[in-house]
Design an enzyme around this catalytic site. Sequence first.
Site, short mmCIF file in Angstrom:
data_model
loop_
_atom_site.label_atom_id
_atom_site.label_comp_id
_atom_site.label_asym_id
_atom_site.label_seq_id
_atom_site.Cartn_x
_atom_site.Cartn_y
_atom_site.Cartn_z
CG HIS A 113 52.41 37.47 45.94
ND1 HIS A 113 51.89 36.34 45.34
CD2 HIS A 113 51.36 38.07 46.55
CE1 HIS A 113 50.60 36.25 45.59
NE2 HIS A 113 50.25 37.31 46.33
CB SER A 147 47.61 36.25 47.68
OG SER A 147 47.20 36.97 46.55
N GLY A 148 48.19 33.08 48.25
CA GLY A 148 48.93 32.11 49.04
C GLY A 148 48.12 30.90 49.42
CG ASP A 182 53.86 34.13 43.61
OD1 ASP A 182 54.44 34.30 44.70
OD2 ASP A 182 52.73 34.60 43.37
#
Length: 253
Positions: free
Chosen positions: A12, A165-166, A59
């Site tokens: 994402h 995120s990530g 994801d």
Amino acid sequence: MVDTQWIVTAAHCFIRPYTPADYMVNLGAYQLSVPSGVMSAVSAIYIHPIYKRDGSSGDIALIKLQYPIQFTDYIMPICIPDENVQFPSGMSCFVTGWGSINQGVSLPAPQTLQKVQLPIIDQTECDTMYHINNPTLSANTTLIQWDMICAGFKDGQKDACQGDSGGPLACKWDGSWLLAGIVSWGFGCAIANRPGVYTRVTAYSNWIKQYIPQFELTPAVITVPDPTNGSFCHSSPLIFLLILCIVLLHKLL
């Protein structure tokens, strides 16, 4: 970073169409307000084919850098567990990143890399938590899917947050550090019964191996790593290469 030319992050983090030339990766950053690290061009982006949208399964993404990177004291790889490795409920792991320090509160200058220690939460228990005080969610709906892992506390306390995120959920494993999860989604930050949800890396170990055939996955029983075989991984939780959506994946305008 899992190899001199490969990085794992969340799907994402990217906007369709996935054009490698639109991105640069900053390697080895520590304080974002202080110029540091190595900028690297991206030659390829591989999004897992089952990924559909934020919060869906799949994801996970692989980034191939244009050129191999020299490892340093600040740029080092992390181990990828094979599909048989289990991270038990209650196991203590670390999340690192430059995300918000609270809901709606950005990390202040000089934006120093943060870390938080969190326990793993059983998948079924996590799904049960997300059904508490959630009238829009049917009791028969499974929110925490087969390829997700949770970490945090029932009453909130600590959590990853927006901007993380990530990034990695890293767990100490027999003297090394394994990438158990990738920061994926959640509901707010450090809210009771809403722990952080991560992509479970063991669900995609073989998918990663397809793109990096020479890469050696870490088994449940670890032998002494051989630093000459290209699969050596480091033993410090703070200097893994972090590829975060907001700050390290630079979209070129």
